[in-house]
Write an enzyme that holds these catalytic residues in place. Structure first.
Site, PDB file in Angstrom:
ATOM      1  N   SER A  94      18.976  28.328 -30.819  1.00 44.93           N
ATOM      2  CA  SER A  94      18.956  28.099 -32.262  1.00 44.93           C
ATOM      3  C   SER A  94      19.133  26.616 -32.564  1.00 44.93           C
ATOM      4  O   SER A  94      19.843  25.909 -31.838  1.00 44.93           O
ATOM      5  CB  SER A  94      20.079  28.881 -32.947  1.00 44.93           C
ATOM      6  OG  SER A  94      20.129  28.590 -34.331  1.00 44.93           O
TER       7      SER A  94
ATOM      8  N   TYR B 158      29.051  31.070 -33.409  1.00 44.31           N
ATOM      9  CA  TYR B 158      27.600  31.120 -33.278  1.00 44.31           C
ATOM     10  C   TYR B 158      27.041  29.759 -32.891  1.00 44.31           C
ATOM     11  O   TYR B 158      26.276  29.639 -31.928  1.00 44.31           O
ATOM     12  CB  TYR B 158      26.958  31.596 -34.583  1.00 44.31           C
ATOM     13  CG  TYR B 158      25.458  31.716 -34.474  1.00 44.31           C
ATOM     14  CD1 TYR B 158      24.880  32.759 -33.765  1.00 44.31           C
ATOM     15  CD2 TYR B 158      24.613  30.773 -35.064  1.00 44.31           C
ATOM     16  CE1 TYR B 158      23.506  32.866 -33.651  1.00 44.31           C
ATOM     17  CE2 TYR B 158      23.245  30.873 -34.960  1.00 44.31           C
ATOM     18  CZ  TYR B 158      22.687  31.922 -34.251  1.00 44.31           C
ATOM     19  OH  TYR B 158      21.317  32.010 -34.127  1.00 44.31           O
TER      20      TYR B 158
END
Length: 241
Positions: A134, A147
């Site tokens: 990501s 995350y």
């Protein structure tokens, strides 16, 4: 040309499933995995003889690599392995259990899968290993600390595997797929989503990047600019955003 085969780990929905559909349309034989068997079954039913499925949870299944090897046997080999199993959530209250679950999936399970895939492709004489990380892994995030941190781990780990593969002669190609905002359940609770791509567009760009054997794929391509800005932004500015 021999039949080409790909395994997508985490293909019940979202990017993984859309990517599986693209590879089927392009004549590949596709192996898919995920936790929700009923969703995998619909994919198999839609493409009889072209899709083979194995349902298990990568964070709980003690013999998940055995299941993956059985999937390879059912496919008759493998050329590309994509790790699409990953997750996380907004965590403003900093709930430990949510952080722990994110680390279990994005670090522990990811590492087990990446090590297995690298060795499996090396043993078979080469192939392509890709994983969906990501843009969020570029810097820390107060909204989702685990995350962003676990995605940073994945980015660094894949870079290490790229170095290892090159030193070993380059038979294994390692690709880091870094999406920005893609319209999936993962980002549903995130505010201020910009440059958000639909799943099909994201999957098409990933397919193109993998076909081009790129080392890093930004999805969509303009997120490369965002990642660059994140990297050079001063800490005080990020703390005020």
């Amino acid at each position: 040309m021999d039949q080409q085969r790909i395994i997508i780990i985490g293909a019940t929905s979202g990017i993984g499933r859309a990517l599986a559909e693209i590879y089927v349309r392009n004549g590949w034989t596709v192996g898919v995995t995920g936790r929700r068997k009923e969703l995998l079954d619909t994919l198999v039913a839609a493409h009889p003889g072209r899709v083979v499925a194995a349902a298990f949870d990568v964070t709980e299944e003690a013999d998940c690599t055995d299941r993956l090897e059985a999937l390879i046997a059912a496919l008759g080999g493998v050329d590309v392995i994509v790790i699409s199993a990953g997750g996380g959530a907004m965590n403003p209250p900093l709930d430990y259990e949510l952080e722990r679950a994110t680390v279990e999936l994005n670090v522990r399970a990811f590492t087990r899968l990446a090590v297995w895939a690298y060795h499996e492709l090396s043993r078979r004489g080469g192939g392509q290993l890709a994983a969906i990380t990501s843009v969020a892994g570029t810097r820390g995030s107060r909204q989702a600390p685990a995350y962003s941190a676990t995605k940073a781990f994945q980015i660094a780990y894949l870079e290490g595997l790229q170095q290892k593969a090159r030193n070993a002669g380059g038979q294994v190609r390692v690709t880091d797929i870094r999406p920005g905002f893609v319209k999936t359940k993962l980002v549903a609770g995130m505010p201020n989503r910009f440059w958000e791509a639909d799943v099909e567009r994201a999957a098409r760009q990933i397919h193109q990047g993998l076909a081009g054997r790129k080392r890093v794929i930004y999805v969509t391509k303009r997120w490369r600019l965002v990642a660059w800005i994140y990297r050079i932004a001063p800490r005080w500015l990020l703390e005020r955003l």
